[in-house]
Design a protein around this motif. Structure first.
Motif, PDB file in Angstrom:
ATOM      1  N   ASN A 444      10.163  11.135   6.485  1.00 52.64           N
ATOM      2  CA  ASN A 444       9.095  11.934   5.675  1.00 52.64           C
ATOM      3  C   ASN A 444       8.748  11.231   4.427  1.00 52.64           C
ATOM      4  OD1 ASN A 444      11.093  13.009   4.121  1.00 52.64           O
ATOM      5  ND2 ASN A 444      10.417  14.949   4.194  1.00 52.64           N
ATOM      6  N   LYS A 445       9.238  10.462   3.938  1.00 49.28           N
ATOM      7  CA  LYS A 445       9.101   9.433   2.676  1.00 49.28           C
ATOM      8  C   LYS A 445       8.022   8.346   2.834  1.00 49.28           C
ATOM      9  CE  LYS A 445      11.339  12.339  -0.137  1.00 49.28           C
ATOM     10  NZ  LYS A 445      12.861  12.217  -0.353  1.00 49.28           N
ATOM     11  N   LYS A 499       6.533  11.677  13.561  1.00 44.40           N
ATOM     12  CA  LYS A 499       7.297  12.390  12.629  1.00 44.40           C
ATOM     13  C   LYS A 499       6.814  12.486  11.639  1.00 44.40           C
ATOM     14  CE  LYS A 499      11.990  11.374  14.700  1.00 44.40           C
ATOM     15  NZ  LYS A 499      13.311  10.829  14.488  1.00 44.40           N
ATOM     16  N   ILE A 500       6.077  11.512  10.737  1.00 42.83           N
ATOM     17  CA  ILE A 500       5.702  11.638   9.404  1.00 42.83           C
ATOM     18  C   ILE A 500       4.494  12.510   9.606  1.00 42.83           C
ATOM     19  CG2 ILE A 500       4.217  10.310   7.694  1.00 42.83           C
ATOM     20  CD1 ILE A 500       5.560   7.955   8.857  1.00 42.83           C
ATOM     21  N   SER A 501       3.606  12.681  10.591  1.00 43.68           N
ATOM     22  CA  SER A 501       2.591  13.704  10.693  1.00 43.68           C
ATOM     23  C   SER A 501       2.782  15.026  10.916  1.00 43.68           C
ATOM     24  CB  SER A 501       1.649  13.300  11.727  1.00 43.68           C
ATOM     25  OG  SER A 501       1.154  12.047  11.820  1.00 43.68           O
ATOM     26  N   PRO A 504       7.083  17.556   6.702  1.00 46.48           N
ATOM     27  CA  PRO A 504       6.460  18.273   5.417  1.00 46.48           C
ATOM     28  C   PRO A 504       6.031  17.041   4.413  1.00 46.48           C
ATOM     29  CG  PRO A 504       9.113  18.127   5.241  1.00 46.48           C
ATOM     30  CD  PRO A 504       8.511  17.757   6.812  1.00 46.48           C
ATOM     31  N   LEU A 505       5.069  17.404   3.555  1.00 43.63           N
ATOM     32  CA  LEU A 505       4.608  16.676   2.842  1.00 43.63           C
ATOM     33  C   LEU A 505       5.822  15.993   1.718  1.00 43.63           C
ATOM     34  CD1 LEU A 505       1.135  18.047   1.927  1.00 43.63           C
ATOM     35  CD2 LEU A 505       1.603  15.666   2.640  1.00 43.63           C
ATOM     36  N   PRO A 506       5.830  14.875   1.386  1.00 41.91           N
ATOM     37  CA  PRO A 506       6.926  14.139   0.687  1.00 41.91           C
ATOM     38  C   PRO A 506       6.873  14.852  -0.753  1.00 41.91           C
ATOM     39  CG  PRO A 506       5.183  12.471   0.756  1.00 41.91           C
ATOM     40  CD  PRO A 506       4.674  13.756   1.780  1.00 41.91           C
ATOM     41  N   PHE A 507       5.980  15.101  -1.400  1.00 46.69           N
ATOM     42  CA  PHE A 507       5.983  15.502  -2.904  1.00 46.69           C
ATOM     43  C   PHE A 507       5.962  17.112  -3.068  1.00 46.69           C
ATOM     44  CE2 PHE A 507       3.441  11.483  -2.961  1.00 46.69           C
ATOM     45  CZ  PHE A 507       4.620  10.747  -3.196  1.00 46.69           C
TER      46      PHE A 507
ATOM     47  N   PRO B 109      -0.541   7.270   8.651  1.00 46.84           N
ATOM     48  CA  PRO B 109      -0.718   8.742   8.985  1.00 46.84           C
ATOM     49  C   PRO B 109      -1.506   9.460   8.160  1.00 46.84           C
ATOM     50  CG  PRO B 109       1.661   7.937   8.425  1.00 46.84           C
ATOM     51  CD  PRO B 109       0.697   6.939   8.107  1.00 46.84           C
ATOM     52  N   SER B 111      -1.428  12.504   6.892  1.00 49.46           N
ATOM     53  CA  SER B 111      -0.906  13.423   6.124  1.00 49.46           C
ATOM     54  C   SER B 111      -0.571  12.590   4.842  1.00 49.46           C
ATOM     55  CB  SER B 111       0.110  14.196   6.655  1.00 49.46           C
ATOM     56  OG  SER B 111       1.243  13.230   6.922  1.00 49.46           O
ATOM     57  N   ARG B 112      -0.627  11.324   5.045  1.00 40.46           N
ATOM     58  CA  ARG B 112      -0.353  10.251   3.668  1.00 40.46           C
ATOM     59  C   ARG B 112      -1.346   9.933   3.046  1.00 40.46           C
ATOM     60  NH1 ARG B 112       3.384  13.061   4.909  1.00 40.46           N
ATOM     61  NH2 ARG B 112       5.525  12.345   5.151  1.00 40.46           N
TER      62      ARG B 112
END
Lengths: 507, 170
Positions: A444-445, A499-501, A504-507, B109, B111-112
């Motif tokens: 997730n990072k 998985k990234i999508s 959870p958001l990384p920050f 992605p 979300s990024r």
């Protein structure tokens, strides 16, 4: 990305929840010293080139002006601690007011050099995510004020610890890692940073006094050779003495590196309070810096040839807390674990990752022909270079071709070690031959992915996946999973993207 | 490994989902590459011709020919760049696929995505094209820039990649 309001307001309607605070009364001295350091070069030049009695006074006027400015700066710099934010007012002519919410401060770094320690003060930097410059730089606070501020911000960033009083917090502090002096010595021997310093020093000398230095080197080399001639050593003697001189120089550099490591890493400790890591180190200048665990973006564990001799490994991390922290010279947190034994290192990493995913058990191999790909690219290059040089320059240049068997050996050893792993939360890759490296990051990072396939890759039916994380060092090599079978690369990319999508958001 | 996740993913090679760049972009890419290369190649060619006082007439002709050959080659590369670039947007990510000899597929992605830049030069305005720059918090590929998108496509991407409720976020 900074969202601080910076306003040029002279009279500021700030609610007086708490009294305004100033820097330490001696702070003007440190500001002055810093400025003198910046102006040292022109000042020295002025001193030496300004001939005649009157001209020698000019630098003094400059110093006096700087001193006055520093004192003004002391009187205009004020800060105030509110419930959820810090307000900093500063500026002599251009006034500025800065609101810094505690939640935005990622790192509080406290530096104390010898002079600071003499006066019992410290320099405090508050760093936010993604900023190049620190949000606030307090030069200097009394050590009590500095610790109070650190405590306060740490409490706000970590509400669990905030409820507890600072004494209880200290009791919760868990020491993860410490370096005894013998390990610091080993660290110096291994990292050989002395070479960097000497290189930079020599470069600077040549730049400032190029001609004189060149003459000096020239004449000293000549006199050395003259001296060796006078000893009547003959050819073998000269070679032996030259080799000895080189060995002596290398030894000297290592000793210098050890001294440097002692200066920087003496009494190193890595402690953990809740979800926050704190690093403390330094012999003369003490440095203390902390960062929330979730700020760590990517890990790189390395093991060079000397590491193996001492049974040690090193761990570096990329953090998203701004380039100020990632700056090599003042980054106590980049070398998070300078050296530790492999087993201990594994335990530490497992703690950082807060999951049982480390050490990884399910390493997967790369493409079957990965070693050929790793061998062919440099081999073709050297072959071409060797042939061209042999034709146009000298037949002896064909000796370059001797590199090729070494490259072959390298590719074989490399492929025996190279592998990747993809677990539920982690993506990892290991590479290297003489020195080995393990790179990994929590999925997730990851900020972006790319799949690449060159001409050679296509012939072998392979592709590499490049992983992009925040705070990655642009100068260092990219974090990539090399030479996967093409199909597998496609699937891995799709899985990571999902998985990234969904994570959870990384920050 | 995670087999259930793999099932949900449509195969990356399903060609029907991949979108090409705008047809108008082909002409813009080719024309721009040709013009710039020609102009730049003309400088050394001109110096070469001027070097001698009594250079024969075909020196000038040869210099022009050389410059246009180079420009033609650049135009060919630009054409290939246009032909081999594709993009695709699904629920998870924006994908950009470039090149053939050196193939590269970028995945950002959704979300990024941090923020987007929307750029339009004079030629792009004239032909209804736009350049979209997608920024992430990454380091090596912190900005993915794609030119030659149809204006409508670029606007659509801009609107979906950063949803309205997140627009005023910090």
């Amino acid at each position: 990305m900074t969202n601080n309001q910076e306003q040029a307001i002279v009279d500021l309607p700030v609610p007086a929840l708490e009294k305004q605070r100033r820097l330490h009364p001696l702070s003007w001295l440190f500001v002055l010293l810093l400025q003198l350091k910046q102006f040292a070069f022109p000042l020295i030049i002025l001193l030496f080139t300004g001939r005649g009695d009157r001209n020698e006074l000019w630098p003094l006027i400059g110093v006096a002006a700087l001193a006055v400015y520093s004192i003004f700066q002391y009187f205009t710099y004020r800060y105030r601690v509110l419930d959820s934010e810090l307000i900093v007012r500063s500026g002599v002519f251009q006034k500025s007011l800065r609101h810094i919410p505690f939640s935005r401060i990622q790192n509080v770094s406290i530096t104390q050099n010898v002079l600071h320690r003499l006066f019992n003060v410290a320099e405090v930097k508050l760093e936010a995510a993604g900023g190049v410059k620190p949000e606030a730089q307090m030069r200097v606070l009394s050590i009590a004020d500095a610790h109070e501020l650190e405590e306060l911000i740490r409490g706000h960033a970590n509400p669990v610890a905030a409820s507890a009083a600072s004494e209880a917090a200290i009791a919760n502090m868990e020491t993860l890692h410490q370096l005894p002096i013998i390990d610091v010595v080993k660290l110096g021997l291994i990292n050989n940073r002395g070479m960097l310093v000497i290189g930079a020093g020599v470069g600077a000398l040549f730049q400032t006094a190029g001609k004189a230095m060149a003459n000096l080197v020239n004449s000293s080399v000549k006199s050395l050779f003259g001296w060796s001639d006078s000893l009547h050593l003959g050819a073998t003697g000269t070679i032996v003495s030259l080799a000895m001189a080189i060995v002596f120089f290398l030894l000297l550099v290592r000793i210098f590196s050890v001294l440097l490591a002692l200066l920087q890493y003496y009494d190193f400790s890595l402690t953990r309070l809740g979800k926050r890591l704190t690093v403390q180190r330094g012999l003369l200048s003490r440095l203390r810096s902390s960062l929330p665990l979730r700020r760590i973006q990517a890990y790189a564990m390395s093991e060079g040839w000397l590491h193996r001799r001492f049974n040690k490994r090193s761990l570096q991390v990329d953090s998203a807390a701004g380039t100020a922290i990632n700056d090599e010279s003042k980054s106590p947190l980049r070398d998070l674990v300078p050296i530790a034994e492999p087993a201990e290192m594994d335990k530490l990493i497992a703690q950082f990752l807060a999951s049982d995913q480390w050490p990884i058990r399910s390493w997967q191999s790369l493409h079957r022909d990965a070693w050929k790909r790793e061998f062919l690219m440099p081999a073709l290059f050297f072959m071409l270079a060797g042939i061209i040089a042999a034709i146009f320059y000298s037949p002896y240049a064909a000796l370059i071709l001797l590199v090729i068997p070494v490259l072959f050996l390298r590719a074989k050893v490399w492929s025996a070690h190279a592998a990747f792993a993809h677990t539920e939360h982690l993506i990892a890759v290991r590479e290297g031959w003489l020195s080995r490296e393990w790179r990994f990051a929590e999925i997730n990072k990851l900020q972006g992915l790319s799949l690449r396939e060159g001409i050679l890759d296509r012939r072998f039916g392979m592709a590499s996946i490049y992983l992009d994380t925040a705070g990655a060092q642009l100068m260092s090599s990219a974090f990539r999973i090399p030479y996967l079978p093409r199909e597998q690369a496609n699937i891995l990319m799709a899985q990571l993207s999902t998985k990234i999508s969904n994570g959870p958001l990384p920050f | 490994m995670n087999t259930e996740i793999t099932k949900e993913i449509p195969a990356l090679t399903s060609a029907d989902e991949w979108r090409k760049l705008a047809p108008a972009a082909r002409n813009v890419f080719v024309a721009m590459a040709f013009l710039w290369t020609f102009l730049i190649a003309l400088v050394p060619a001109g110096v070469f011709v001027m070097a001698e006082d009594d250079s024969p007439w075909w020196y000038l002709f040869g210099a022009l020919m050389l410059a246009s050959t180079m420009a033609g080659f650049a135009a060919y590369i630009a054409f290939n760049r246009w032909r081999n670039t594709f993009w695709r947007l699904d629920d998870e990510a924006l994908y950009v696929r470039r090149g053939k000899t050196w193939f590269k597929q970028i995945c950002v992605p959704r979300s990024r995505v941090q923020h987007l830049d929307f750029e339009r030069g004079p030629l792009e305005r004239r032909y209804g094209l736009a350049t979209l720059v997608v920024h992430t918090a990454g380091a090596h590929e912190r900005a993915v820039r794609q030119s030659g998108l149809l204006l409508a496509d670029a606007e659509y991407l801009r609107d979906v990649l950063v949803p309205k409720d997140r627009r005023h976020d910090e």
